[in-house]
Design a protein around this motif. Structure first.
Motif, PDB file in Angstrom:
ATOM      1  N   SER A  90      48.131  44.545  51.798  1.00 24.93           N
ATOM      2  CA  SER A  90      47.947  44.069  53.169  1.00 24.93           C
ATOM      3  C   SER A  90      48.771  44.870  54.179  1.00 24.93           C
ATOM      4  N   LEU A 106      43.507  49.991  52.688  1.00 25.77           N
ATOM      5  CA  LEU A 106      42.570  48.872  52.801  1.00 25.77           C
ATOM      6  C   LEU A 106      42.924  48.015  54.009  1.00 25.77           C
ATOM      7  N   ASP A 107      41.916  47.576  54.737  1.00 27.98           N
ATOM      8  CA  ASP A 107      42.111  46.657  55.850  1.00 27.98           C
ATOM      9  C   ASP A 107      41.886  45.245  55.325  1.00 27.98           C
ATOM     10  N   ILE A 108      42.963  44.644  54.811  1.00 28.95           N
ATOM     11  CA  ILE A 108      42.851  43.361  54.122  1.00 28.95           C
ATOM     12  C   ILE A 108      44.163  42.609  54.271  1.00 28.95           C
ATOM     13  N   GLN A 115      43.659  36.991  52.053  1.00 25.42           N
ATOM     14  CA  GLN A 115      42.338  37.347  51.527  1.00 25.42           C
ATOM     15  C   GLN A 115      42.427  37.752  50.057  1.00 25.42           C
ATOM     16  N   ILE A 116      43.531  38.365  49.696  1.00 29.62           N
ATOM     17  CA  ILE A 116      43.691  38.825  48.307  1.00 29.62           C
ATOM     18  C   ILE A 116      43.968  37.640  47.391  1.00 29.62           C
ATOM     19  N   ALA A 175      39.690  37.126  47.310  1.00 30.34           N
ATOM     20  CA  ALA A 175      39.517  38.028  46.163  1.00 30.34           C
ATOM     21  C   ALA A 175      39.746  37.297  44.848  1.00 30.34           C
ATOM     22  N   SER A 206      38.725  51.689  45.814  1.00 28.83           N
ATOM     23  CA  SER A 206      38.326  50.882  46.969  1.00 28.83           C
ATOM     24  C   SER A 206      38.753  51.540  48.274  1.00 28.83           C
ATOM     25  N   ASP A 231      37.400  49.949  51.339  1.00 24.82           N
ATOM     26  CA  ASP A 231      37.200  48.890  52.322  1.00 24.82           C
ATOM     27  C   ASP A 231      37.261  47.546  51.605  1.00 24.82           C
ATOM     28  N   SER A 232      37.509  46.495  52.395  1.00 30.88           N
ATOM     29  CA  SER A 232      37.680  45.175  51.794  1.00 30.88           C
ATOM     30  C   SER A 232      36.420  44.710  51.068  1.00 30.88           C
ATOM     31  N   TRP A 233      35.232  44.985  51.638  1.00 36.15           N
ATOM     32  CA  TRP A 233      34.005  44.530  50.988  1.00 36.15           C
ATOM     33  C   TRP A 233      33.837  45.185  49.632  1.00 36.15           C
ATOM     34  N   PHE A 271      36.297  43.421  47.230  1.00 38.38           N
ATOM     35  CA  PHE A 271      35.790  42.092  46.868  1.00 38.38           C
ATOM     36  C   PHE A 271      34.637  42.188  45.862  1.00 38.38           C
TER      37      PHE A 271
END
Length: 498
Positions: free
Chosen positions: A68, A74-76, A80-81, A85, A130, A132-134, A137
């Motif tokens: 984070s 990563l933009d997260i 969210q993790i 996730a 990874s 990006d966040s998508w 995920f």
């Protein structure tokens, strides 16, 4: 060889028969085997995958704060993790268990435990890149998809290959080996988060890459693990089952230098190719309602406790005790050690003292200890170290209990439904506690209010105690008994009364 196969006149003998009759002593021949190198090969080839699962979950929990941070690639957010996730990973495991569980009962244990490991390897490798966040995920979901399939395929294969005398302790220790991976993941995250060694956007990627390397090693060993002879003789492959067990007997006799005792009873079955969902549901809930209640109770209790706490323990340390994100791995390694020691030291008792006493006592005792921990936490009596010590004691007992949930559902239902039963109870129990747990727990711990975290502790404790009480009344006396004696196969000529 003690097998007599009589294919029906309407089915060519070269095609797996659906109405043929087979009398065999394969189950009793497998159960009478002493522990040998062949069994170690089974344990290493199949059981070590839980180490990967522990590595996966722990790494993500411990590197959440780093992912984070700005510069991680990563933009997260941390929430969210540990929330989204984590829930997606568990959701993937639930779906994977159901899909691969059905395929495992239909096409065999060996084919599927190779496929599920390959799915895990591919998804983990793609998680490492990874951007990006998508993407992160998506491949957390697919990694869970492979791991869920592993639970169904592996637990069914292990129980069918391990002698009844050792089944309980072996199953518990194998499921408990998850925490060996958790220790590795916790310590590895410390190195990965050290920016003097790796850049912020590199270290966490290497942790996933290591999981791929370990998985490839397991894949090489797993190639030598055979199909379950129990699955073979029910699915029209009686000769293959007889040949496989005969080879194993010769290996064991050469290793031990003595002749094996004669096998015990035989079983006569009507072979079938597959079994439908309707029959599975009718068997599990219509014929064995008490056992179904037991399985659901055990899985829901342990799933909420473990999926909520293991995903959120690092957040508790950083939020309430100001532990640096790069140091949470040390604390997690300690509670992971307690988790592994539980099944390791208590596992034998499940085969000697018995399932009912041990399952109920480990669940209830861990729940009561967790209530005590919540009380101390609420009073401000704990530090990061003493909270970790309390959790270590709680999870020593809880881990043995949680592992026994997998053992229970894998041995108390008929052979033809075994993988699907494991998958169903894992999916339903984990969906109830493992998806909602991380989402609720992330909100409670991120609030920064002690009372919210105490509530999460108390919910987990109450569910564990409730499951223990159910086990005290409904647990099945399965210690030392053949799987066919615990639950007669649906294909058997003589059915038990349930």
């Amino acid at each position: 060889m003690s097998g007599r196969e009589e294919p029906s006149a309407s089915s060519p003998s070269s095609v797996p028969a659906t109405t043929g009759t087979l009398t065999t002593s394969v189950p009793s021949r497998l159960d009478r085997l002493p522990w040998s190198r062949w069994h170690w090969m089974i344990v290493i080839g199949l059981g070590t995958v839980w180490i990967l699962d522990g590595l996966e979950v722990t790494i993500v929990g411990n590197i959440a704060s780093r992912l984070s941070e700005e510069g991680s690639g990563l933009d997260i957010t941390s929430g969210q993790i540990t929330g989204v996730a984590a829930a997606l990973y568990v959701a993937g495991a639930c779906v994977g268990a159901l899909v691969f569980g059905w395929l495992t009962d239909r096409y065999g244990r060996k084919k599927l435990f190779m496929v599920t490991l390959l799915v895990y390897l591919a998804a983990t490798a793609l998680t490492a890149i990874s951007f990006d966040s998508w993407w992160f995920f998506t491949f957390r979901f697919l990694t869970g998809f492979g791991i869920g399939g592993e639970y169904a395929a592996i637990n069914s294969a292990i129980d069918e290959l391990i002698p009844s005398k050792y089944r309980g302790r072996v199953d518990l220790i194998i499921n408990g080996s998850y925490w060996v991976g958790a220790i590795g993941g916790a310590l590895l995250s410390i190195v990965a988060l050290d920016t003097s060694i790796f850049a912020k956007d590199v270290g966490w990627r290497l942790t996933f890459a290591l999981g791929v390397v370990l998985g490839l090693v397991i894949l090489l060993v797993r190639r030598h693990v055979p199909e379950s002879p129990r699955w073979q003789f029910i699915h029209g492959r009686g000769e293959e089952a007889e040949e496989l067990v005969g080879d194993v007997e010769r290996q064991v006799e050469e290793e031990k230098g003595e002749q094996l005792p004669p096998p015990g009873s035989e079983i006569t079955i009507h072979q079938r190719k597959s079994i439908g969902f309707g029959t599975i549901a009718k068997t599990v809930f219509g014929r064995y309602p008490r056992r179904a209640t037991l399985g659901l109770s055990l899985f829901i209790g342990q799933a909420f406790l473990y999926n909520a706490i293991t995903f959120g323990f690092g957040a508790i340390l950083t939020t309430f005790f100001d532990v640096p994100s790069g140091s949470t791995g040390y604390y997690f390694a300690v509670i992971a050690a307690g988790n592994f020691l539980g099944p390791l030291l208590l596992g034998k008792l499940f085969d000697t003292v018995g399932r009912r006493i041990m399952i109920s006592s480990t669940y209830i005792l861990s729940g009561l200890l967790l209530f005590g921990t919540a009380w101390l936490f609420d009073n401000g009596s704990l530090s990061a170290k003493t909270l970790t010590a309390c959790w270590c004691v709680v999870l020593f007992f809880a881990s043995a209990g949680a592992s026994s949930a997998y053992l229970t559902v894998s041995e108390i239902f008929p052979m033809e439904t075994r993988a699907m039963a494991i998958a169903f109870f894992y999916a339903v129990g984990t969906a109830a506690g493992g998806i909602t747990g991380p989402l609720v727990f992330a909100d409670l711990t991120e609030s920064g209010h002690v009372g919210d975290t105490v509530l999460a502790f108390q919910i987990g404790a109450a569910l564990m105690c409730a499951a223990g009480l159910v086990a005290a009344f409904l647990a099945v006396k399965a210690e030392g008994r053949s799987l066919e004696d615990i639950a007669t196969p649906l294909s058997a000529v003589t059915q038990d009364a349930g």
